[in-house]
Design a protein around this motif. Structure first.
Motif, mmCIF file in Angstrom:
data_model
loop_
_atom_site.group_PDB
_atom_site.id
_atom_site.type_symbol
_atom_site.label_atom_id
_atom_site.label_comp_id
_atom_site.label_asym_id
_atom_site.label_seq_id
_atom_site.Cartn_x
_atom_site.Cartn_y
_atom_site.Cartn_z
ATOM 1 N N PHE A 5 0.851 -1.189 0.000
ATOM 2 C CA PHE A 5 0.000 0.000 0.000
ATOM 3 C C PHE A 5 0.886 1.237 0.000
ATOM 4 O O PHE A 5 1.882 1.301 0.737
ATOM 5 C CB PHE A 5 -0.918 0.012 1.228
ATOM 6 C CG PHE A 5 -1.966 -1.063 1.197
ATOM 7 C CD1 PHE A 5 -3.211 -0.816 0.629
ATOM 8 C CD2 PHE A 5 -1.706 -2.329 1.706
ATOM 9 C CE1 PHE A 5 -4.180 -1.809 0.583
ATOM 10 C CE2 PHE A 5 -2.666 -3.329 1.663
ATOM 11 C CZ PHE A 5 -3.912 -3.071 1.102
ATOM 12 N N ILE A 6 0.547 2.203 -0.836
ATOM 13 C CA ILE A 6 1.435 3.363 -0.985
ATOM 14 C C ILE A 6 1.542 4.157 0.312
ATOM 15 O O ILE A 6 2.565 4.795 0.565
ATOM 16 C CB ILE A 6 1.011 4.272 -2.154
ATOM 17 C CG1 ILE A 6 -0.358 4.902 -1.900
ATOM 18 C CG2 ILE A 6 1.028 3.511 -3.464
ATOM 19 C CD1 ILE A 6 -0.661 6.016 -2.898
ATOM 20 N N ASP A 14 10.302 9.431 0.420
ATOM 21 C CA ASP A 14 10.271 10.900 0.438
ATOM 22 C C ASP A 14 9.499 11.411 -0.779
ATOM 23 O O ASP A 14 9.970 12.278 -1.529
ATOM 24 C CB ASP A 14 11.694 11.457 0.450
ATOM 25 C CG ASP A 14 11.738 12.947 0.771
ATOM 26 O OD1 ASP A 14 10.761 13.443 1.371
ATOM 27 O OD2 ASP A 14 12.725 13.617 0.410
ATOM 28 N N ALA A 15 8.291 10.851 -0.952
ATOM 29 C CA ALA A 15 7.496 11.107 -2.154
ATOM 30 C C ALA A 15 6.334 12.054 -1.874
ATOM 31 O O ALA A 15 5.835 12.156 -0.749
ATOM 32 C CB ALA A 15 6.954 9.793 -2.707
ATOM 33 N N VAL A 16 5.915 12.743 -2.920
ATOM 34 C CA VAL A 16 4.684 13.534 -2.903
ATOM 35 C C VAL A 16 3.624 12.733 -3.642
ATOM 36 O O VAL A 16 3.869 12.255 -4.755
ATOM 37 C CB VAL A 16 4.886 14.903 -3.579
ATOM 38 C CG1 VAL A 16 3.578 15.680 -3.607
ATOM 39 C CG2 VAL A 16 5.975 15.694 -2.858
ATOM 40 N N VAL A 65 -0.401 2.323 -9.801
ATOM 41 C CA VAL A 65 0.467 3.324 -9.193
ATOM 42 C C VAL A 65 1.640 3.590 -10.135
ATOM 43 O O VAL A 65 2.116 2.672 -10.813
ATOM 44 C CB VAL A 65 1.011 2.852 -7.820
ATOM 45 C CG1 VAL A 65 1.866 3.941 -7.173
ATOM 46 C CG2 VAL A 65 -0.125 2.443 -6.888
ATOM 47 N N ALA A 66 2.091 4.835 -10.165
ATOM 48 C CA ALA A 66 3.296 5.187 -10.922
ATOM 49 C C ALA A 66 4.212 6.016 -10.035
ATOM 50 O O ALA A 66 3.743 6.845 -9.241
ATOM 51 C CB ALA A 66 2.941 5.956 -12.182
ATOM 52 N N ILE A 67 5.524 5.764 -10.142
ATOM 53 C CA ILE A 67 6.531 6.595 -9.489
ATOM 54 C C ILE A 67 7.301 7.313 -10.577
ATOM 55 O O ILE A 67 7.829 6.678 -11.499
ATOM 56 C CB ILE A 67 7.491 5.756 -8.624
ATOM 57 C CG1 ILE A 67 6.725 5.063 -7.490
ATOM 58 C CG2 ILE A 67 8.583 6.641 -8.042
ATOM 59 C CD1 ILE A 67 7.601 4.177 -6.612
ATOM 60 N N ILE A 68 7.343 8.655 -10.493
ATOM 61 C CA ILE A 68 7.970 9.446 -11.551
ATOM 62 C C ILE A 68 8.881 10.509 -10.943
ATOM 63 O O ILE A 68 8.794 10.819 -9.753
ATOM 64 C CB ILE A 68 6.927 10.114 -12.474
ATOM 65 C CG1 ILE A 68 6.055 11.077 -11.659
ATOM 66 C CG2 ILE A 68 6.083 9.059 -13.180
ATOM 67 C CD1 ILE A 68 5.131 11.924 -12.517
ATOM 68 N N GLU A 69 9.723 11.078 -11.790
ATOM 69 C CA GLU A 69 10.573 12.208 -11.408
ATOM 70 C C GLU A 69 10.600 13.213 -12.537
ATOM 71 O O GLU A 69 10.379 12.877 -13.704
ATOM 72 C CB GLU A 69 12.006 11.750 -11.115
ATOM 73 C CG GLU A 69 12.726 11.224 -12.345
ATOM 74 C CD GLU A 69 14.238 11.058 -12.155
ATOM 75 O OE1 GLU A 69 14.978 11.990 -12.547
ATOM 76 O OE2 GLU A 69 14.656 10.026 -11.624
ATOM 77 N N ALA A 78 -9.148 7.874 -12.091
ATOM 78 C CA ALA A 78 -9.788 7.627 -10.806
ATOM 79 C C ALA A 78 -9.268 6.337 -10.171
ATOM 80 O O ALA A 78 -9.117 5.312 -10.846
ATOM 81 C CB ALA A 78 -11.307 7.535 -10.992
ATOM 82 N N GLY A 79 -8.994 6.416 -8.868
ATOM 83 C CA GLY A 79 -8.548 5.237 -8.126
ATOM 84 C C GLY A 79 -7.062 4.955 -8.216
ATOM 85 O O GLY A 79 -6.555 4.087 -7.510
ATOM 86 N N LYS A 80 -6.328 5.679 -9.084
ATOM 87 C CA LYS A 80 -4.891 5.450 -9.254
ATOM 88 C C LYS A 80 -4.086 6.542 -8.555
ATOM 89 O O LYS A 80 -4.636 7.554 -8.118
ATOM 90 C CB LYS A 80 -4.539 5.359 -10.740
ATOM 91 C CG LYS A 80 -5.280 4.215 -11.452
ATOM 92 C CD LYS A 80 -4.938 4.135 -12.911
ATOM 93 C CE LYS A 80 -5.782 3.103 -13.650
ATOM 94 N NZ LYS A 80 -5.427 1.725 -13.321
ATOM 95 N N ALA A 81 -2.781 6.333 -8.456
ATOM 96 C CA ALA A 81 -1.941 7.287 -7.733
ATOM 97 C C ALA A 81 -0.595 7.457 -8.416
ATOM 98 O O ALA A 81 -0.062 6.513 -9.017
ATOM 99 C CB ALA A 81 -1.735 6.816 -6.299
ATOM 100 N N VAL A 82 -0.062 8.674 -8.295
ATOM 101 C CA VAL A 82 1.295 8.985 -8.751
ATOM 102 C C VAL A 82 2.108 9.427 -7.550
ATOM 103 O O VAL A 82 1.649 10.251 -6.750
ATOM 104 C CB VAL A 82 1.286 10.101 -9.812
ATOM 105 C CG1 VAL A 82 2.716 10.561 -10.100
ATOM 106 C CG2 VAL A 82 0.623 9.626 -11.089
ATOM 107 N N LEU A 83 3.309 8.853 -7.416
ATOM 108 C CA LEU A 83 4.255 9.274 -6.393
ATOM 109 C C LEU A 83 5.405 9.975 -7.105
ATOM 110 O O LEU A 83 6.087 9.375 -7.936
ATOM 111 C CB LEU A 83 4.801 8.086 -5.605
ATOM 112 C CG LEU A 83 3.936 7.519 -4.466
ATOM 113 C CD1 LEU A 83 2.644 6.937 -5.004
ATOM 114 C CD2 LEU A 83 4.705 6.471 -3.684
#
Length: 451
Positions: A5-6, A14-16, A65-69, A78-83
């Motif tokens: 879980f995110i 240290d994500a937003v 979920v996606a982690i990006i920079e 909807a229902g998804k998240a970006v860190l």
């Protein structure tokens, strides 16, 4: 992979967070084209691409979920998240470190200048006699590949055998921080990457980083024949050594066959037979034998060990008119000499097609001369040297050799001098892609008009 879980990883990375704070994932990908449902996509910026720009493509294919920079998320389904993080390279290591802490599986790290993959394959074959064992796929042994292997684990495995490679200081330290190995094997200290590290003493120091997170219960198994590994003493963990000449365990009564090796151990009369070729794999095998015995296997368990070899490592391809030894995956001075030793076991005219060994720095010229001399001493009848050091290799080998600069020239040369009954060895550093020879060799080898 266990579900993550995110909300449990945001602070660790240290994500937003943008989007659904309750989102979770059950798999990890760095290629947006192959993501699966309920997975995490991590954008990686490369020299010629920026994976961060494809997070929406990953969402369309099912990622949750996606982690990006480096970019601002423009829209989030909807229902998804970006860190969003400072560095996705750092994030994948930190995430793998966290996931490792959730696992009860015991991890065995393997490093060394050469022989990592074969040793991994042998140890997997041995331990699988008694346990459920995971091993590194292909060559996923760097700061991107090893985390992906960690994410493939769950507690259904008893052991995981993971390769750890490096080309600079602190790389293995970072991998060891992620994997937290309980046990480790170091195969040897050779010249690979000496261009970056400067000396074999520095290579030893870098390889020993695999023990940076060891406890006093951990076990390190070392090649007793290696003069650099022989200097490892007075550690706060257990050390055992094995070899053909020196060590706590010595391989005796060695017999080499086309597709296997067998030996006994100085402390036992039982024969250990490994279904993988090459004298060097006796040495790799004795290191795996020590580890396996320490983990509860008996000599009887190890009497006959099937080894699922990784691709392009001494694959013997038998065509109608000649035989090819495909050892194209990579090359170093030690692995070149090992392959030539294996070639010498075969009957028939011996042909060696050898390319450049890279990242040897100031040792390059002498190393290529030594390989050409080894080819001569091992009874190679015809040598074809390809690449920037071909001239000095031809000068060293002498009559029966030729040199070319390019793959295309080498391809034409092969067509001109191959004969029925030849045994052909292909070997070079990874960047030369010597597997490109295989289609033409397959065509020539099965040609009904061959004379």
């Amino acid at each position: 992979m266990k579900t993550i879980f995110i909300k449990d990883i945001v602070e660790k990375l240290d994500a937003v967070v943008y989007g659904n704070m309750e989102a979770s994932f059950q798999d990890v990908f760095i290629d947006s084209r192959i993501v699966s449902e309920d997975s995490l996509f991590i954008g990686i910026k490369g020299e010629h691409f920026n994976g961060n720009e494809h997070y929406l493509d990953a969402f369309e294919k099912g990622a949750s979920v996606a982690i990006i920079e480096g970019i601002e998320p423009t829209e989030i389904p909807a229902g998804k998240a970006v860190l969003k993080v400072q560095s996705t390279y750092r994030a994948i290591l930190d995430l793998a470190h966290y996931y490792r802490s959730l696992l009860s599986v015991k991890i065995i790290g393997i490093t060394g200048s050469t022989g990592k993959t074969s040793t991994k394959d042998i140890l997997h074959g041995m331990l699988s006699k008694k346990y459920r064992v995971f091993k590194t796929s292909g060559n996923y042994n760097n700061e991107l590949g090893l985390p992906l292997m960690i994410f493939s684990l769950d507690d259904s495995y008893d052991f995981a055998v993971l390769e750890m490679g490096m080309s600079a200081p602190l790389e293995i330290h970072n991998l060891a921080r992620v994997a937290l190995p309980d046990y480790a094997i170091i195969t040897n200290i050779g010249l690979s990457h000496i261009e970056n590290l400067g000396s074999q003493e520095n290579i030893l120091k870098a390889k020993m980083e695999i023990t940076d997170f060891f406890s006093n219960h951990s076990l390190l198994v070392l090649n007793g024949d290696d003069p650099y590994l022989n200097t490892v003493t007075d550690k706060k963990f257990r050390v055992l050594t094995g070899g053909l000449k020196e060590g706590d365990f010595i391989a005796k009564n060695v017999k080499l066959h086309e597709g296997s090796v067998e030996f006994t151990v100085n402390k036992s009369k039982d024969v250990i037979r490994l279904h993988i070729p090459g004298r060097h794999n006796v040495l790799n095998g004795i290191l795996c034998y020590i580890m396996s015995k320490e983990l509860g296997l008996t000599d009887q368990d190890l009497h006959e060990v099937e080894v699922a070899k990784s691709a392009m490592r001494m694959d013997v391809l038998k065509y109608e008119h000649f035989t090819v030894i495909n050892d194209c995956y990579n090359a170093s001075p030690d692995s070149m000499k090992a392959a030539l030793h294996y070639l010498a076991q075969f009957k028939g005219r011996k042909v060696a097609v050898l390319g450049t060994m890279r990242e040897l720095g100031e040792e390059s010229m002498d190393a290529h001369k030594a390989v050409a001399l080894a080819a001569k001493e091992r009874g190679v009848d015809q040598a074809l040297f390809v690449g920037e050091y071909q001239k000095v290799m031809v000068e060293t080998f002498g009559e029966g050799s030729m040199g070319v600069d390019t793959f295309e020239e080498a391809q034409q040369a092969l067509k001109g001098f191959l004969k029925k009954g030849d045994v052909v060895l292909l070997k070079a550093s990874r960047g030369m892609y010597f597997e490109r020879f295989l289609p033409i060799l397959e065509e020539l080898g099965g040609n009904k008009e061959w004379k």
